[in-house]
Design an enzyme around this catalytic site. Sequence first.
Site, mmCIF file in Angstrom:
data_model
loop_
_atom_site.group_PDB
_atom_site.id
_atom_site.type_symbol
_atom_site.label_atom_id
_atom_site.label_comp_id
_atom_site.label_asym_id
_atom_site.label_seq_id
_atom_site.Cartn_x
_atom_site.Cartn_y
_atom_site.Cartn_z
ATOM 1 N N GLU A 97 0.841 -1.196 0.000
ATOM 2 C CA GLU A 97 0.000 0.000 0.000
ATOM 3 C C GLU A 97 0.875 1.245 0.000
ATOM 4 O O GLU A 97 1.550 1.539 0.969
ATOM 5 C CB GLU A 97 -0.934 -0.026 1.217
ATOM 6 C CG GLU A 97 -1.737 -1.329 1.252
ATOM 7 C CD GLU A 97 -3.141 -1.159 1.759
ATOM 8 O OE1 GLU A 97 -3.767 -0.129 1.477
ATOM 9 O OE2 GLU A 97 -3.607 -2.082 2.439
HETATM 10 C C1 LIG Z 1 -6.134 -9.860 7.391
HETATM 11 C C2 LIG Z 1 -5.028 -8.847 7.334
HETATM 12 C C3 LIG Z 1 -4.869 -8.051 6.231
HETATM 13 C C4 LIG Z 1 -3.842 -7.112 6.153
HETATM 14 N N1 LIG Z 1 -3.653 -6.419 5.009
HETATM 15 C C5 LIG Z 1 -2.560 -5.634 4.873
HETATM 16 C C6 LIG Z 1 -2.208 -5.110 3.617
HETATM 17 O O1 LIG Z 1 -2.853 -5.431 2.610
HETATM 18 N N2 LIG Z 1 -1.133 -4.288 3.528
HETATM 19 C C7 LIG Z 1 -0.383 -3.957 4.625
HETATM 20 O O2 LIG Z 1 0.561 -3.189 4.504
HETATM 21 N N3 LIG Z 1 -0.673 -4.494 5.840
HETATM 22 C C8 LIG Z 1 -1.722 -5.336 5.965
HETATM 23 N N4 LIG Z 1 -1.986 -5.941 7.162
HETATM 24 C C9 LIG Z 1 -1.185 -5.549 8.324
HETATM 25 C C10 LIG Z 1 0.195 -6.212 8.351
HETATM 26 O O3 LIG Z 1 0.053 -7.580 8.116
HETATM 27 C C11 LIG Z 1 0.803 -5.968 9.712
HETATM 28 O O4 LIG Z 1 0.869 -4.581 9.949
HETATM 29 C C12 LIG Z 1 2.221 -6.527 9.863
HETATM 30 O O5 LIG Z 1 2.345 -7.792 9.274
HETATM 31 C C13 LIG Z 1 2.563 -6.593 11.331
HETATM 32 O O6 LIG Z 1 3.891 -7.041 11.526
HETATM 33 P P1 LIG Z 1 4.476 -7.122 12.999
HETATM 34 O O7 LIG Z 1 5.828 -7.692 12.885
HETATM 35 O O8 LIG Z 1 4.290 -5.828 13.680
HETATM 36 O O9 LIG Z 1 3.502 -8.133 13.773
HETATM 37 P P2 LIG Z 1 3.252 -9.687 13.528
HETATM 38 O O10 LIG Z 1 3.300 -10.020 12.098
HETATM 39 O O11 LIG Z 1 2.012 -10.012 14.280
HETATM 40 O O12 LIG Z 1 4.512 -10.370 14.240
HETATM 41 C C14 LIG Z 1 4.518 -10.642 15.608
HETATM 42 C C15 LIG Z 1 4.918 -12.088 15.819
HETATM 43 O O13 LIG Z 1 4.884 -12.357 17.221
HETATM 44 C C16 LIG Z 1 4.456 -13.677 17.396
HETATM 45 N N5 LIG Z 1 3.894 -13.859 18.736
HETATM 46 C C17 LIG Z 1 2.773 -13.316 19.247
HETATM 47 N N6 LIG Z 1 2.595 -13.740 20.510
HETATM 48 C C18 LIG Z 1 3.625 -14.570 20.803
HETATM 49 C C19 LIG Z 1 4.007 -15.303 21.960
HETATM 50 N N7 LIG Z 1 3.277 -15.286 23.074
HETATM 51 N N8 LIG Z 1 5.129 -16.048 21.894
HETATM 52 C C20 LIG Z 1 5.882 -16.086 20.761
HETATM 53 N N9 LIG Z 1 5.570 -15.411 19.656
HETATM 54 C C21 LIG Z 1 4.449 -14.659 19.671
HETATM 55 C C22 LIG Z 1 3.415 -13.893 16.334
HETATM 56 O O14 LIG Z 1 3.267 -15.269 16.057
HETATM 57 C C23 LIG Z 1 3.962 -13.078 15.158
HETATM 58 O O15 LIG Z 1 4.663 -13.898 14.261
HETATM 59 C C24 LIG Z 1 -2.977 -6.927 7.250
HETATM 60 C C25 LIG Z 1 -3.104 -7.750 8.367
HETATM 61 C C26 LIG Z 1 -4.102 -8.718 8.399
HETATM 62 C C27 LIG Z 1 -4.189 -9.635 9.573
#
Ligand SMILES: Cc1cc2nc3c(=O)[nH]c(=O)nc-3n(C[C@H](O)[C@H](O)[C@H](O)COP(=O)(O)OP(=O)(O)OC[C@H]3O[C@@H](n4cnc5c(N)ncnc54)[C@H](O)[C@@H]3O)c2cc1C
Length: 522
Positions: A97
């Site tokens: 995006e």
């Molecule tokens: C349905 C959906 C559609 C989306 N569409 C878009 C899009 O089109 N474009 C866009 O830019 N963004 C989109 N997003 C948002 C994007 O996916 C997120 O902003 C991004 O992936 C978040 O990354 P992160 O590393 O912050 O978190 P996460 O990807 O959540 O990483 C955190 C990690 O911590 C781990 N974790 C959690 N709790 C524990 C625990 N207790 N012990 C060990 N590990 C744990 C999880 O398993 C996860 O792998 C979407 C999200 C979803 C769900």
Amino acid sequence: MIFPSIPLLAASGLVLGVSQAAVIRKEGRTCRKTQVAVLGAGVAGITAAQSLHNASITDFLIVDRNDYIGGRMRNTKFGKAPNGKPYTVELGANWVEGLESESGNVNPIWRLAKKHKIKSKYSDGDSLLTYDETGYYNFTDLVDEFDAAWEIAMKDADSIKDDNLQDTSVRAGLSLAGWKPKKDMHAQAAEWWGWDFEMAILPEQSGFLYDMYVNKAVFEHFSDSTELVIDQRGFNALIIGEANEFLKKNDPRLLLNSPVTAIKYGSSGVTVHLEDGDCIEAEYAICTFSVGVLQNEVVKFEPTLPRWKREAIEQFQMGTYTKIFMQFNETWWPRDTQYMLYADPTERGYYPMFQSLSATGFVPESNILFGTVTGTQAYQVEKQTNEETQTEIMEVLRSMFPNITVPEPTSILYPRWSQDKSTFGSFSNWPPGMTLEKHQNLRANVHRLWFAGEANSAEFFGYLQGAWFEGKEMGDRIGKILNSDGALADGEGELTRYDVLHGDTFKDEYDDANGWTIDLDD
Ligand SMILES: Cc1cc2nc3c(=O)[nH]c(=O)nc-3n(C[C@H](O)[C@H](O)[C@H](O)COP(=O)(O)OP(=O)(O)OC[C@H]3O[C@@H](n4cnc5c(N)ncnc54)[C@H](O)[C@@H]3O)c2cc1C
Ligand SMILES: *[C@@H]1O[C@H](CO)[C@@H](O)[C@H](O)[C@H]1NC(C)=O
Ligand SMILES: *[C@@H]1O[C@H](CO)[C@@H](O)[C@H](O)[C@H]1NC(C)=O
Ligand SMILES: *[C@@H]1O[C@H](CO)[C@@H](O)[C@H](O)[C@H]1NC(C)=O
Ligand SMILES: *[C@@H]1O[C@H](CO)[C@@H](O)[C@H](O)[C@H]1NC(C)=O
């Protein structure tokens, strides 16, 4: 069980390139020592680890409860292609995006998508047909009306920011801009398309200033284009590709299938407890768990996080965005249309969107149509069975296409993000009443426990680039602290936080100005 019809391991079989061996755990309990524990192997976690690696810090461990790298970049196998193999569909993030601006601002996710040759296709919001319960019904004039009000609201939010005025809700901001859908269900559907489809939360639950700002950041700072990823390796091939550049094959620093149950933190280090009884003793930790995970108390913090931190966590919000994939024996819907918007006669947000993966230029032979629901409807759908959902959807599709004999799908599948222990929701959103200071408290470190993740980006919360920027920022900071040998100036290694938040007018001032006679202190 997240995906009733597909075993998780099969779903992620191809993404385990980095470390199969790390999954195999030793007998007996061990407490491993490391410099930095990176909690989460999503975009934020992998990027934080890459920053550490870039700063020549190689003594880190990456821990995740999932069995794959990518977190909310998650895909699964679905349906059947003409060659008999299943397709890869994206259960989480699906679009890049905002791409790149003429002045040279490049969305890091777009940069990585190009670097790893992720196959994607320009997503055209104008390729839209509108429907209601009587069939095709053209209400794109209301979509245009919403867009016009949006432009006015955007300017209004800008002046609130420039003049440092008090925030309001997106509902109020849109109303002030002249957008009042009232009981008109076509207008409600146009609004869902303009707001909920992007933010996964109602306008009344959205903070005006920062929710307009995030849209500006995403679509003006980079570009107003989005690309839908259709790569059969999965969207997360880009972050797995990055991880492969600094992790060796079977790297013991990657601990998958390792749920964290408790985090003990203090000024001299952080101890992370895992579900199997093992632990990690780290000098520093970066926690990238979603706001949903933090709110649902699946991880115990010792001591309890301070009030300033907990208030920020409890107030920020997780939206839920659920994609429901259906494969049919043929593409019986319009071939050249990407989006079909449905206005239900009684319920706003009731199966409002169907997206065609079969559209020209995407995966035409796939015969896959996917619906999207958000908010209340997403919670409802995630609570019910696939069969119940299919029955409801078929009724909607048959009312949208009265002249077509709509066949039942041959497969249906969807994730349950709101119940998923690794996320508890899909992505975050800035609520009314959240100030920038309070948001900084969501971000701020507590002693040696640091936080990263999409929600912590004031500019890009909810987006992949938010996770990337925050992961990089916190990785860079910890790299700097560790490389400084204690030579950083006082406070330099800390993020600003606000123990006490101000914002509302004190009652005393109100008394003086308005002659209020009741003293609430008595
Ligand atoms: C349905 C959906 C559609 C989306 N569409 C878009 C899009 O089109 N474009 C866009 O830019 N963004 C989109 N997003 C948002 C994007 O996916 C997120 O902003 C991004 O992936 C978040 O990354 P992160 O590393 O912050 O978190 P996460 O990807 O959540 O990483 C955190 C990690 O911590 C781990 N974790 C959690 N709790 C524990 C625990 N207790 N012990 C060990 N590990 C744990 C999880 O398993 C996860 O792998 C979407 C999200 C979803 C769900
Ligand atoms: C790490 O360094 C590489 C090579 O210079 C660069 O491409 C990458 O973006 C850096 N990663 C981070 C998170 O800064
Ligand atoms: C359905 O067919 C009828 C009769 O041919 C036609 O009048 C009507 O416009 C069609 N409806 C839709 C939604 O295409
Ligand atoms: C729908 O109506 C608008 C005018 O409100 C018109 O410009 C547009 O072409 C129509 N769309 C279709 C597909 O007929
Ligand atoms: C798809 O199924 C419907 C209903 O069973 C049937 O009428 C139609 O002919 C089928 N289409 C193809 C391409 O097999």
